[in-house]
Motif scaffolding. Structure first.
Motif, mmCIF file in Angstrom:
data_model
loop_
_atom_site.group_PDB
_atom_site.id
_atom_site.type_symbol
_atom_site.label_atom_id
_atom_site.label_comp_id
_atom_site.label_asym_id
_atom_site.label_seq_id
_atom_site.Cartn_x
_atom_site.Cartn_y
_atom_site.Cartn_z
ATOM 1 N N ALA A 216 0.875 -1.243 -0.217
ATOM 2 C CA ALA A 216 -0.051 0.001 0.045
ATOM 3 C C ALA A 216 0.849 1.340 0.016
ATOM 4 N N LYS B 28 2.078 2.040 -3.474
ATOM 5 C CA LYS B 28 1.062 2.512 -4.202
ATOM 6 C C LYS B 28 0.643 4.198 -3.861
ATOM 7 N N LEU C 281 -7.252 2.479 -1.846
ATOM 8 C CA LEU C 281 -6.536 1.431 -0.987
ATOM 9 C C LEU C 281 -7.510 0.774 -0.215
ATOM 10 N N ALA D 58 -6.990 -1.770 2.802
ATOM 11 C CA ALA D 58 -5.989 -1.183 3.523
ATOM 12 C C ALA D 58 -6.494 0.232 3.936
#
Length: 383
Positions: free
Chosen positions: A20, A23, A33, A38
């Motif tokens: 995450a 990203k 997310l 997440a």
């Protein structure tokens, strides 16, 4: 030497937190997310707190401010990034080393007092020293001194439930001070108090800070409190720091509409200073004072001014001299050199205009022009 540094801190809860973070670093939106299970509580937070500063982190509920605070002392482990305290990387310490740092160098003051009901006020104040293994005679002495500092002398043998909310919070503050920790972390410490008691606690903290010069990170959702206490302020939204600066920076030049919306109800007169709103001295050169004298030099301006103030003077202290004379107030630096002027028109423009102060000053009358009585009355009525 910097007392505390946060370097690119991330905290992600839920599935695959490391993925995450990558990203987020590549530009993925926080909301995206959530579909992957997440939750990004803190995103790429970086700042430095110098020794002796009060650094305030503010934002609405869910902005990530309390999560950020808990990463600073290791109560929460960052998903990515580092926390440096006196150049020591706290994120690299073992659990045992981290406990030692928390017990000796970092103290925390909680929102809901966290006092032990079965311990006296004195024993509550001495608890941190007890955890450190300090001999009883020494911890009693230091706890007694801390209670005296916080205005609780004579209450040592009382029980927590015999104290008001404000007094209980003072015990929590005394407990933190008794350990003589270099860093105080204060998580919404005054938000559970009534407004008058809350202001008293703010006064207490500022007075203690003048004497002790601790390094403090203070969490709040109240911008007035942030601006009153903070040497520097970080405004958080959705896990990110969206603006970092002094109270004046945030009030005069808000980074975006979100920050500007917070500043609408702030008492500008107590936050802004003469230095923030002053005009250049040359703007009044060549004009004539109310008694007919022409202003040719900086010395002329100083001699004609109804008052001379420092750059750091709150503008609330300019009301009286500006109301008593049409001539501008002189603003000087630490060496007494003229650095600016504040005419009454400029003061009223800042206070009476619903725009940000910067926009109000741009749109205000020329700095040396005196408002008519009717114009001034309309400005004052709108404040």
């Amino acid at each position: 030497m910097s007392r505390l540094q946060a370097e690119n801190l991330y905290k992600v809860f839920g599935r695959r937190p490391d993925q995450a973070v990558r990203k987020l670093q590549s530009g993925t939106d926080r909301d995206e997310l959530r579909a992957d299970g997440a939750t990004a509580a803190v995103i790429d937070a970086s700042f430095t707190v110098e020794p002796g500063q009060i650094f305030v982190v503010m934002g609405l509920s869910g902005s990530g401010k309390s999560t950020l605070l808990r990463m600073l002392n290791g109560l929460l482990e960052p998903t990515a990034g580092r926390v440096l305290f006196d150049d020591q990387d706290l994120t690299a310490l073992s659990p045992r080393e981290l406990r030692h740092v928390r017990s000796s160098k970092i103290s925390m003051v909680f929102q809901h007092f966290a006092l032990f009901p079965h311990r006296s006020v004195l024993d509550n104040a001495a608890y941190g020293l007890e955890v450190q293994g300090v001999p009883r005679s020494e911890r009693i002495r230091r706890a007694t001194e801390a209670l005296e500092l916080t205005g609780l002398a004579g209450w040592e043998n009382s029980w927590p439930d015999e104290l008001s909310g404000g007094m209980q919070q003072r015990v929590g503050l005394a407990r933190a001070l008794a350990t003589d920790a270099d860093l105080l972390l204060m998580d919404e410490s005054f938000s559970a108090l009534d407004p008058l008691i809350r202001r008293d606690m703010q006064d207490q903290l500022l007075e203690l800070q003048k004497r002790l010069k601790k390094t403090i990170v203070f969490i709040t959702h109240d911008l007035n409190e942030a601006m009153r206490l903070g040497d520097r302020i970080a405004v958080m939204r959705d896990g990110r720091i969206v603006q970092l600066g002094t109270a004046e920076d945030i009030l005069v030049t808000p980074a975006n509409d979100y920050v500007a919306s917070f500043t609408q109800d702030v008492d500008r007169s107590r936050v802004l200073t003469a230095g923030a709103i002053m005009a250049e001295p040359h703007t009044v050169m060549g004009s004539t004072t109310t008694d007919g004298k022409e202003l040719r030099t900086p010395q002329d301006v100083l001699a004609a001014a109804p008052a001379t103030v420092a750059e750091s003077t709150p503008i609330i202290e300019l009301f009286t001299p500006c109301s008593q004379s049409a001539d501008p107030v002189a603003v000087t630096d630490a060496k007494g050199k003229l650095v600016g002027v504040v005419p009454s028109s400029r003061l009223l423009a800042v206070l009476g205009d619903p725009m940000t102060p910067t926009e109000a000053l741009k749109d205000s009358a020329a700095p040396h022009k005196t408002l008519s009585d009717n114009d001034a009355a309309r400005k004052v009525a709108s404040v």
